[in-house]
Design a protein around this motif. Structure first.
Motif, PDB file in Angstrom:
ATOM      1  N   SER A  42      23.758  23.153 -18.001  1.00 55.02           N
ATOM      2  CA  SER A  42      25.616  23.146 -17.412  1.00 55.02           C
ATOM      3  C   SER A  42      26.185  22.583 -18.421  1.00 55.02           C
ATOM      4  O   SER A  42      27.288  22.715 -18.459  1.00 55.02           O
ATOM      5  CB  SER A  42      25.645  23.097 -16.606  1.00 55.02           C
ATOM      6  OG  SER A  42      24.582  23.552 -14.945  1.00 55.02           O
ATOM      7  N   CYS A  43      25.762  21.529 -18.771  1.00 59.15           N
ATOM      8  CA  CYS A  43      26.437  20.777 -19.879  1.00 59.15           C
ATOM      9  C   CYS A  43      27.200  21.923 -21.146  1.00 59.15           C
ATOM     10  O   CYS A  43      26.487  22.502 -21.805  1.00 59.15           O
ATOM     11  CB  CYS A  43      25.468  19.857 -20.779  1.00 59.15           C
ATOM     12  SG  CYS A  43      26.398  18.991 -22.014  1.00 59.15           S
ATOM     13  N   ILE A  65      21.977  14.088 -21.721  1.00 57.96           N
ATOM     14  CA  ILE A  65      21.560  15.564 -21.100  1.00 57.96           C
ATOM     15  C   ILE A  65      21.135  16.354 -22.148  1.00 57.96           C
ATOM     16  O   ILE A  65      19.855  17.077 -21.646  1.00 57.96           O
ATOM     17  CB  ILE A  65      22.843  15.488 -20.109  1.00 57.96           C
ATOM     18  CG1 ILE A  65      23.913  14.480 -19.271  1.00 57.96           C
ATOM     19  CG2 ILE A  65      22.956  17.434 -19.618  1.00 57.96           C
ATOM     20  CD1 ILE A  65      22.872  14.531 -18.117  1.00 57.96           C
ATOM     21  N   HIS A 122      25.988  27.769 -20.366  1.00 59.96           N
ATOM     22  CA  HIS A 122      26.590  26.668 -19.505  1.00 59.96           C
ATOM     23  C   HIS A 122      27.827  28.314 -18.745  1.00 59.96           C
ATOM     24  O   HIS A 122      28.475  27.502 -17.552  1.00 59.96           O
ATOM     25  CB  HIS A 122      28.046  26.059 -19.439  1.00 59.96           C
ATOM     26  CG  HIS A 122      29.089  25.858 -20.930  1.00 59.96           C
ATOM     27  ND1 HIS A 122      28.815  26.158 -22.371  1.00 59.96           N
ATOM     28  CD2 HIS A 122      30.146  26.308 -20.652  1.00 59.96           C
ATOM     29  CE1 HIS A 122      29.624  26.278 -23.093  1.00 59.96           C
ATOM     30  NE2 HIS A 122      30.576  26.256 -21.436  1.00 59.96           N
ATOM     31  N   ASP A 151      21.911  20.143 -14.170  1.00 60.93           N
ATOM     32  CA  ASP A 151      22.360  19.875 -14.762  1.00 60.93           C
ATOM     33  C   ASP A 151      22.518  19.652 -16.468  1.00 60.93           C
ATOM     34  O   ASP A 151      23.549  20.331 -17.254  1.00 60.93           O
ATOM     35  CB  ASP A 151      22.563  18.216 -14.751  1.00 60.93           C
ATOM     36  CG  ASP A 151      23.646  18.244 -13.308  1.00 60.93           C
ATOM     37  OD1 ASP A 151      23.901  19.056 -12.798  1.00 60.93           O
ATOM     38  OD2 ASP A 151      23.236  16.945 -12.999  1.00 60.93           O
ATOM     39  N   ASN A 181      27.010  25.324 -11.155  1.00 62.46           N
ATOM     40  CA  ASN A 181      26.752  23.946 -10.501  1.00 62.46           C
ATOM     41  C   ASN A 181      27.461  23.128  -9.805  1.00 62.46           C
ATOM     42  O   ASN A 181      27.233  22.183  -9.469  1.00 62.46           O
ATOM     43  CB  ASN A 181      25.739  23.339 -12.097  1.00 62.46           C
ATOM     44  CG  ASN A 181      25.938  21.833 -11.995  1.00 62.46           C
ATOM     45  OD1 ASN A 181      24.872  21.768 -12.203  1.00 62.46           O
ATOM     46  ND2 ASN A 181      26.572  20.989 -13.160  1.00 62.46           N
ATOM     47  N   LYS A 220      18.026  19.736  -9.727  1.00 63.91           N
ATOM     48  CA  LYS A 220      19.867  19.944  -9.554  1.00 63.91           C
ATOM     49  C   LYS A 220      19.526  18.685 -11.146  1.00 63.91           C
ATOM     50  O   LYS A 220      20.539  19.417 -12.042  1.00 63.91           O
ATOM     51  CB  LYS A 220      20.674  19.244  -8.447  1.00 63.91           C
ATOM     52  CG  LYS A 220      22.028  18.798  -9.304  1.00 63.91           C
ATOM     53  CD  LYS A 220      22.696  20.205  -9.070  1.00 63.91           C
ATOM     54  CE  LYS A 220      24.142  19.575  -9.034  1.00 63.91           C
ATOM     55  NZ  LYS A 220      24.643  19.263 -10.560  1.00 63.91           N
ATOM     56  N   ASP A 221      18.745  18.018 -11.391  1.00 59.96           N
ATOM     57  CA  ASP A 221      18.540  17.068 -12.529  1.00 59.96           C
ATOM     58  C   ASP A 221      18.980  18.148 -13.501  1.00 59.96           C
ATOM     59  O   ASP A 221      19.381  18.153 -14.493  1.00 59.96           O
ATOM     60  CB  ASP A 221      18.444  15.971 -12.425  1.00 59.96           C
ATOM     61  CG  ASP A 221      18.385  15.188 -11.615  1.00 59.96           C
ATOM     62  OD1 ASP A 221      19.707  14.621 -11.643  1.00 59.96           O
ATOM     63  OD2 ASP A 221      17.201  13.984 -10.944  1.00 59.96           O
ATOM     64  N   ARG A 256      27.955  20.952  -6.793  1.00 51.49           N
ATOM     65  CA  ARG A 256      28.392  18.964  -6.882  1.00 51.49           C
ATOM     66  C   ARG A 256      27.602  18.301  -5.624  1.00 51.49           C
ATOM     67  O   ARG A 256      27.790  18.830  -3.953  1.00 51.49           O
ATOM     68  CB  ARG A 256      28.936  19.426  -7.396  1.00 51.49           C
ATOM     69  CG  ARG A 256      29.949  19.829  -6.636  1.00 51.49           C
ATOM     70  CD  ARG A 256      31.592  18.894  -6.829  1.00 51.49           C
ATOM     71  NE  ARG A 256      31.758  18.047  -6.609  1.00 51.49           N
ATOM     72  CZ  ARG A 256      32.933  16.874  -6.575  1.00 51.49           C
ATOM     73  NH1 ARG A 256      34.169  17.941  -6.039  1.00 51.49           N
ATOM     74  NH2 ARG A 256      33.070  16.100  -5.941  1.00 51.49           N
ATOM     75  N   CYS A 283      33.270  14.514 -16.638  1.00 50.10           N
ATOM     76  CA  CYS A 283      32.709  16.044 -17.130  1.00 50.10           C
ATOM     77  C   CYS A 283      33.403  17.037 -15.987  1.00 50.10           C
ATOM     78  O   CYS A 283      33.605  16.935 -14.936  1.00 50.10           O
ATOM     79  CB  CYS A 283      31.134  15.256 -16.887  1.00 50.10           C
ATOM     80  SG  CYS A 283      30.573  17.175 -17.197  1.00 50.10           S
ATOM     81  N   ILE A 308      28.324  17.028 -14.367  1.00 48.17           N
ATOM     82  CA  ILE A 308      26.708  16.483 -14.320  1.00 48.17           C
ATOM     83  C   ILE A 308      26.826  15.106 -13.735  1.00 48.17           C
ATOM     84  O   ILE A 308      27.740  14.402 -14.137  1.00 48.17           O
ATOM     85  CB  ILE A 308      26.933  16.402 -15.969  1.00 48.17           C
ATOM     86  CG1 ILE A 308      26.990  18.344 -16.123  1.00 48.17           C
ATOM     87  CG2 ILE A 308      25.333  15.259 -16.058  1.00 48.17           C
ATOM     88  CD1 ILE A 308      26.801  18.714 -17.366  1.00 48.17           C
ATOM     89  N   GLU A 309      25.843  15.019 -12.753  1.00 50.98           N
ATOM     90  CA  GLU A 309      25.786  13.310 -12.989  1.00 50.98           C
ATOM     91  C   GLU A 309      24.664  12.320 -13.703  1.00 50.98           C
ATOM     92  O   GLU A 309      23.633  12.512 -13.545  1.00 50.98           O
ATOM     93  CB  GLU A 309      24.860  13.312 -11.708  1.00 50.98           C
ATOM     94  CG  GLU A 309      25.921  14.662 -10.276  1.00 50.98           C
ATOM     95  CD  GLU A 309      25.061  14.836  -9.544  1.00 50.98           C
ATOM     96  OE1 GLU A 309      24.394  14.348  -8.795  1.00 50.98           O
ATOM     97  OE2 GLU A 309      26.183  15.883  -8.845  1.00 50.98           O
TER      98      GLU A 309
END
Length: 667
Positions: A270-271, A296, A222, A267, A229, A263-264, A233, A352, A356-357
């Motif tokens: 990027s967690c 995630i 990350h 994410d 990320n 993008k998912d 967003r 978050c 993150i979505e």
């Protein structure tokens, strides 16, 4: 000779690092296309605020510690750049800069190094004594903290040796390094300063390059992906879902990583695994199977395990049968029970720090279960049938929809004659308790002289629950039918009492070309008070009043102040706040279709929230949502001897407008 050796090691290290990053990030490309490059200036501003400024990180007490590490990391990147360059070209360093500037840099590097050392020590202690979530004490976490601490100690050791050797002058610009120099001179190392300097230099070099090459294979990836990320967003609230195209041969939802968007997948890299989503999640914190952080992480694990296969066999049916995001408790998958535990409250996304979505991914997996496998909790079968056949959750006859208003003289909506459509919603029309709210709202609107009409028997369910539950095909049919009806009748302005109807009509229906001005009743009543079109005759005497934020009104649509202002005007005093309120409010447990499902795991979410409300010792709990009304009333019944009442804000306002008890009982 040492410089040549370092050049070779540095070249190999950067090559390995670049290759590792490429192999990892190339996997993101297996995801579906999604455009995330609009509004570049807004994105840049958001990146500066939330990534560089760490706004969400420092919003919580321990976040400041991480912020210190991050900001120091940015500063020390300059020091490490100098270190790497001087390792090849010894004469090139910041010492070539004017003395004042060089001195300022040395002071900054010294202070930041010390701050980082203190911060990572605190982080290690916290992770040991009070970890942010169960399982946070991992070897990787301690290894990363140890490597950072070692870099700082090696930096001070190297600078201390140089000061002791006279290579760098002892000044007040390097207070920590000066102290280290004095300590070194008091040890046997004073007689072997050159060798000590070499040890510290190579220790710093090896740890720095090792740290760099470890990043792509750890959760600390990350560090590389979080900033982009945040730049990428969603610039709008994630309060709606992507439409699907229902053509023969199409697949729906997502059971494999290539069905998610790029993008998912970004994410998942990027967690930060900080655990904030897990701490905020009502399902996770009440003992359910769902853990947003794990969802995630499972996507990342699945991508790493199967991404290369998907790249080679792009779209191959055999590959699709071999991999799945949904399954039993194993690496790279999420259990079905966890997906059905989600209340779609959005608390995970609000918490978050890297945006993150979570929710859209969960809904995509639900869509696959419902539309591709017909695998969903048995309780939902009757719900889907009732929605499809009678356009309401209970399967009541459409002719029953207007019975709540049989004793009221309501006008039908007619374009040009009535300004607003009052959209009652299924709960307001069929649920006995919420019928009282509907009556209260009409009396408030009448008192203010608002021009409104209703659809009566012609009104249909907006489809919120079926969409969040993953039955996109049914929602698509329902939405198209309502959109055609609204267009035919010339509806442009809508009042709702239900936040779920509010967000669906306002946000979801835009995807179908219907642009409406949608007002939640709290927003309209607030406006009527401000314009003095609605003036209380007295004050609603409800004792101590505590207010609960609806997730779909608050987090999903940023309506926080309007209901509070309405209650203050109607009662004459400020409402009490629960410990978790506004953007951090805890869910009632009914969102995401959970209204129609029993809770079979852990503690009921509504009981948790009711206990939090009762801790304020209120005489009245106020809500602004029919789902919340049901969940609170059910929860209070479980508390023996409790006499706290639950009121919708419309009922409270109606009480302030007339001296007689209100509203009457409606069956």
């Amino acid at each position: 000779m040492e410089h040549t050796l370092f050049f070779v090691i540095l070249s190999l290290s950067f090559s390995a690092f670049a290759f590792s990053c490429y192999r990892r990030l190339a996997l993101v490309a297996v995801g579906r296309n999604e455009y995330r490059f609009d509004r570049p200036l807004d994105r840049l501003r958001e990146m500066l605020v939330y990534a560089i400024g760490q706004k969400r990180v420092v919003s919580r007490p321990f976040g400041l510690n991480h912020g210190i590490i991050f900001w120091a990391f940015l500063v020390l990147a300059l020091a490490n750049l100098e270190f790497l360059v001087s390792g090849i070209f010894p004469t090139v360093s910041f010492a070539l800069l004017p003395p004042p500037l060089h001195g300022a840099l040395l002071l900054l590097f010294d202070v930041c190094s010390m701050a980082t050392l203190v911060a990572v020590t605190i982080a290690a202690v916290r992770r040991t004594v009070n970890p942010p979530f169960e399982g946070a004490r991992t070897f990787e976490a301690y290894l990363i903290l140890t490597m950072i601490a070692t870099l700082m100690l090696a930096y001070f050791g190297l600078n201390g040796v140089r000061i002791a050797q006279g290579i760098v002058p002892a000044t007040n610009t390097t207070p920590v390094s000066d102290l280290v120099a004095r300590l070194i001179m008091a040890t046997p190392a004073a007689g072997a300063l050159e060798q000590a300097g070499s040890v510290f230099w190579w220790l710093h070099a090896v740890v720095l390059l090792g740290f760099m090459n470890f990043l792509p294979y750890s959760k600390h990836m990350h560090i590389l992906t979080a900033i982009p990320n945040i730049f990428l967003r969603s610039m709008e609230k994630c309060n709606t879902q992507e439409r699907e195209e229902f053509l023969e041969g199409n697949s729906f939802g997502a059971a494999t990583v290539e069905r998610l968007t790029w993008k998912d997948l970004l994410d998942s890299f990027s967690c930060t695994e900080c655990g904030r989503c897990q701490q905020s999640c009502p399902a996770s914190s009440t003992g359910k199977a769902l853990n947003p952080r794990s969802v995630i992480h499972a996507i990342k694990e699945n991508l790493l395990q199967n991404g290369a296969v998907i790249e080679k066999l792009s779209g191959d049916s055999e590959a699709e049968r071999c991999i799945s995001l949904i399954g039993k408790a194993k690496a790279g998958s999420t259990k079905e029970a966890a997906l059905w535990s989600c209340t779609s409250c959005g608390a995970c996304m609000e918490a978050c720090p890297v945006f993150i979505e979570h929710l859209p991914k969960i809904v995509k997996m639900r869509r696959h279960l419902v539309q591709m496998e017909a695998s969903f909790p048995e309780e939902l079968l009757s719900l889907f049938e009732n929605m499809e056949q009678r356009s309401n959750p209970w399967g009541m006859a459409p002719s029953e929809r207007s019975k709540w208003s049989s004793q009221l003289d309501l006008r039908p909506f007619v374009a040009g004659e009535t300004e607003y459509l009052l959209f009652i919603g299924c709960s307001g029309a069929f649920d006995a308790r919420n019928k009282q709210v509907s009556v209260a709202l009409t009396r408030v609107l009448d008192a203010a002289g608002v021009s409104y009409g209703v659809l009566g028997k012609e009104e249909k369910c907006c489809g919120d629950s079926v969409r969040r539950l993953g039955n996109e095909y049914l929602f698509d049919q329902m939405a198209k039918e309502t959109v055609r009806q609204f267009i035919a009748k010339g509806v442009t302005k809508v009042i709702t009492q239900c936040p779920h109807c509010f967000t669906t009509l306002k946000n979801d229906y835009r995807q179908y070309g219907l642009e409406l001005e949608v007002l939640h009743h709290s927003e309209l009543i607030e406006r009527l008070f401000q314009e003095e079109k609605l003036i209380p005759e007295g004050k609603a005497e409800l004792g101590r009043v505590v207010f609960h934020d609806s997730c779909y009104l608050g987090r999903h649509n940023d309506v926080y102040q309007a209901p509070r202002d309405v209650l203050r005007t109607a009662t004459g005093h400020e409402v009490l706040e629960m410990g978790r309120n506004r953007a951090n409010a805890f869910c009632c447990g009914a969102g995401g279709g959970r209204m129609w499902l029993e809770e079979h795991e852990g503690t009921p979410i509504n009981r948790n929230r009711v206990q939090e409300a009762l801790a304020q010792q209120p005489e009245t709990i106020c809500v602004s949502c029919p789902f919340c009304m049901t969940m609170f009333e059910d929860g209070i019944k479980e508390v023996a001897g409790n006499t706290t009442q639950v009121k919708d804000i419309a009922e409270v306002v109606a009480l302030s407008l007339q001296p007689v008890p209100f509203p009457p009982s409606i069956s």
